[in-house]
Scaffold this motif. Structure first.
Motif, PDB file in Angstrom:
ATOM      1  N   ILE A   4       0.838  -1.204   0.000  1.00 30.02           N
ATOM      2  CA  ILE A   4       0.000   0.000   0.000  1.00 30.02           C
ATOM      3  C   ILE A   4       0.871   1.251   0.000  1.00 30.02           C
ATOM      4  O   ILE A   4       0.611   2.220  -0.732  1.00 30.02           O
ATOM      5  CB  ILE A   4      -0.947  -0.008   1.212  1.00 30.02           C
ATOM      6  N   ALA A   5       1.910   1.251   0.826  1.00 33.97           N
ATOM      7  CA  ALA A   5       2.791   2.419   0.909  1.00 33.97           C
ATOM      8  C   ALA A   5       3.521   2.660  -0.406  1.00 33.97           C
ATOM      9  O   ALA A   5       3.700   3.808  -0.825  1.00 33.97           O
ATOM     10  CB  ALA A   5       3.794   2.235   2.047  1.00 33.97           C
ATOM     11  N   VAL A   6       3.955   1.580  -1.078  1.00 33.51           N
ATOM     12  CA  VAL A   6       4.634   1.718  -2.365  1.00 33.51           C
ATOM     13  C   VAL A   6       3.694   2.321  -3.407  1.00 33.51           C
ATOM     14  O   VAL A   6       4.090   3.221  -4.164  1.00 33.51           O
ATOM     15  CB  VAL A   6       5.164   0.346  -2.843  1.00 33.51           C
ATOM     16  N   VAL A   7       2.459   1.844  -3.449  1.00 35.94           N
ATOM     17  CA  VAL A   7       1.483   2.360  -4.418  1.00 35.94           C
ATOM     18  C   VAL A   7       1.227   3.846  -4.191  1.00 35.94           C
ATOM     19  O   VAL A   7       1.024   4.608  -5.149  1.00 35.94           O
ATOM     20  CB  VAL A   7       0.173   1.556  -4.319  1.00 35.94           C
ATOM     21  N   ILE A   8       1.261   4.284  -2.941  1.00 34.00           N
ATOM     22  CA  ILE A   8       1.017   5.695  -2.640  1.00 34.00           C
ATOM     23  C   ILE A   8       2.266   6.538  -2.876  1.00 34.00           C
ATOM     24  O   ILE A   8       2.220   7.590  -3.527  1.00 34.00           O
ATOM     25  CB  ILE A   8       0.547   5.862  -1.179  1.00 34.00           C
ATOM     26  N   ALA A   9       3.404   6.098  -2.342  1.00 37.18           N
ATOM     27  CA  ALA A   9       4.588   6.962  -2.255  1.00 37.18           C
ATOM     28  C   ALA A   9       5.425   7.002  -3.525  1.00 37.18           C
ATOM     29  O   ALA A   9       5.923   8.077  -3.898  1.00 37.18           O
ATOM     30  CB  ALA A   9       5.461   6.515  -1.077  1.00 37.18           C
ATOM     31  N   ILE A  10       5.604   5.861  -4.190  1.00 38.16           N
ATOM     32  CA  ILE A  10       6.520   5.828  -5.331  1.00 38.16           C
ATOM     33  C   ILE A  10       6.053   6.730  -6.472  1.00 38.16           C
ATOM     34  O   ILE A  10       6.843   7.530  -6.996  1.00 38.16           O
ATOM     35  CB  ILE A  10       6.731   4.383  -5.823  1.00 38.16           C
TER      36      ILE A  10
END
Length: 245
Positions: A40-46
């Motif tokens: 989830i964090a990768v989908v948001i942050a990257i």
């Protein structure tokens, strides 16, 4: 018997490797929680990090904001969200996603910004569009730093999900919280060792991945002359780039 001897005896006891509360089940739960959080964090942050690095827009707002997120006390945030949303997976998941975003974002935009501007200008001069420059030039060269950000976020998430088991949830943190009331220090220390080993294994995996995505020229860091020859004095002025006759 020392605490560490008892802990290793607990780790290698067959009784702790079966059942719903056994080590394999708790390990898979911990990996599942951590993997979902990181995804989830990768989908948001990257994507946000790539956009900032590529365009330079929003950096003055996003960077200080993510820096402030690092200062948030994760356990306190978990408790506040649990009081608001109720006990379950959602409160720690939101808190851990917030914890994972800053290193992911920093790795993405720092990686893109670190790409030599002359390389980017050269790509544009031969007809690359902005999208082509991003995905065919900047992202491949930025991958080591992007993976480094994922590596850092992964370690933080794996370690902090241990604390989040307080709610209660599954995962390796259960060994710490279940052992504390009955003063089973062997179980607590054994659970801590499992978390440490898991973190080290994942760190090694990401270190290999980071090295694997690093272009050879970046690994080398500089051009070196690997020829070992004995040249006569009258040939010392010859450039090392020139081929032998």
């Amino acid at each position: 018997m020392s605490s560490y001897t008892q802990a290793f005896a607990w780790l290698f006891s067959a009784a702790n490797w079966s059942g719903p509360g056994g080590i394999p089940t708790r390990l898979l739960q911990h990996l599942g929680y951590s993997g979902l959080t990181l995804l989830i964090a990768v989908v948001i942050a990257i994507p946000i990090g790539l956009y900032i690095g590529h365009t330079g827009r929003g950096r003055s707002v996003v960077v200080p904001f993510t820096g402030a997120l690092r200062a948030l006390p994760t356990l306190g945030l978990v408790i506040i969200l649990a009081l608001w949303l109720g006990i379950g997976l959602t409160p720690p998941l939101i808190a851990l996603v917030i914890l994972a975003i800053p290193p992911l974002l920093a790795g993405a935009y720092a990686g893109i910004e670190a790409v030599d501007r002359e390389t980017v200008d050269a790509a544009r001069s031969i007809g690359f569009t902005g999208w082509g420059v991003l995905w065919q030039v900047e992202v491949p060269l930025a991958l080591p730093l992007i993976v480094g950000g994922i590596r850092s976020a992964c370690l933080q998430v794996v370690a902090t999900w241990t604390v989040a088991a307080y709610l209660p949830l599954g995962g390796l943190g259960r060994f710490l919280y279940d052992g504390l009331p009955i003063r089973d220090y062997a179980e607590m220390l054994g659970g801590s060792i499992l978390v440490i080993v898991l973190a080290l294994v994942l760190d090694g995996v990401f270190a290999l991945a980071q090295r694997g995505v690093t272009p050879r020229g970046v690994i080398a860091g500089r051009i070196t002359d690997i020829r070992t020859t004995t040249q006569s004095p009258d040939r010392k002025e010859r450039s090392w780039l020139a081929p032998e006759a």
